[in-house]
Write an enzyme that holds these catalytic residues in place. Structure first.
Site, PDB file in Angstrom:
ATOM      1  N   CYS A  71     -12.940  21.661 -11.428  1.00  0.00           N
ATOM      2  CA  CYS A  71     -13.684  21.398 -12.649  1.00  0.00           C
ATOM      3  C   CYS A  71     -13.770  22.613 -13.554  1.00  0.00           C
ATOM      4  CB  CYS A  71     -15.094  20.933 -12.304  1.00  0.00           C
ATOM      5  SG  CYS A  71     -15.997  22.164 -11.355  1.00  0.00           S
ATOM      6  N   CYS A 129     -19.287  20.493  -5.570  1.00  0.00           N
ATOM      7  CA  CYS A 129     -20.148  21.394  -6.358  1.00  0.00           C
ATOM      8  C   CYS A 129     -20.979  22.281  -5.431  1.00  0.00           C
ATOM      9  CB  CYS A 129     -21.074  20.592  -7.254  1.00  0.00           C
ATOM     10  SG  CYS A 129     -20.252  19.267  -8.148  1.00  0.00           S
TER      11      CYS A 129
HETATM   12 FE1  FES Z   1     -18.027  21.550 -11.341  1.00  0.00          FE
HETATM   13 FE2  FES Z   1     -20.011  20.331 -10.224  1.00  0.00          FE
HETATM   14  S1  FES Z   1     -18.537  19.463 -11.522  1.00  0.00           S
HETATM   15  S2  FES Z   1     -19.450  22.362 -10.002  1.00  0.00           S
END
Ligand code: FES
Length: 145
Positions: free
Chosen positions: A33, A103
């Protein structure tokens, strides 16, 4: 979808900030992400973590898990802190949705990266500690984000 504890730690995150002259600082990134987590540890002469703070460019779940992780490592020795997994952090938060599990890894890895930095600064080896593969600390010590 999120537990009350997750919402609480997301809305009122504990230990946000930085520690000046920290004993160890670690920064990790999540390749999926692109989120970033930085962890600061203040460790005393008995290898006990006196203080732990974090800063993040991360999602809500990353904020909540890091907040809980900082609470869990405070007062622990570096070896006890090393045993705190993202699973333990998630359990302490009454769980996370499956898509958010990655995460919680940011917090665990950031603690490991900060411990790695502490070990390097003090020229010691912490048994069982490996340099996190998402450690992006190198060469950006002074960088602000
Ligand atoms: Fe990147 Fe949660 S979506 S740390």
């Amino acid at each position: 979808m999120y537990s009350e504890k997750v919402m609480d730690h997301f809305q009122n995150p504990r230990n946000v900030g930085e520690i000046e002259n920290a004993s160890g600082v670690g920064t990790v990134g999540n390749a999926k992400c692109g989120d970033i987590m930085r962890m600061y540890l203040d460790i005393d002469e008995n290898q006990v973590i006196r203080e732990c703070k974090f800063k993040t460019f991360g999602c809500g779940a990353a904020v909540a898990t890091s907040s809980m992780a900082t609470e869990l490592v405070k007062g622990k020795t570096i070896y006890e802190a090393l045993q705190i997994t993202n699973q333990a952090v998630m359990e302490a938060l009454d769980g996370l949705p499956p898509v958010k599990v990655h995460c919680s890894l940011l917090a665990e890895e950031a603690i490991h990266a900060a411990l790695w930095d502490y070990a390097e600064k003090n020229n010691i080896k912490i048994e069982g500690l490996e340099k996190p593969k998402n450690d992006i600390s190198e060469g950006e010590e002074e960088e602000e984000y």
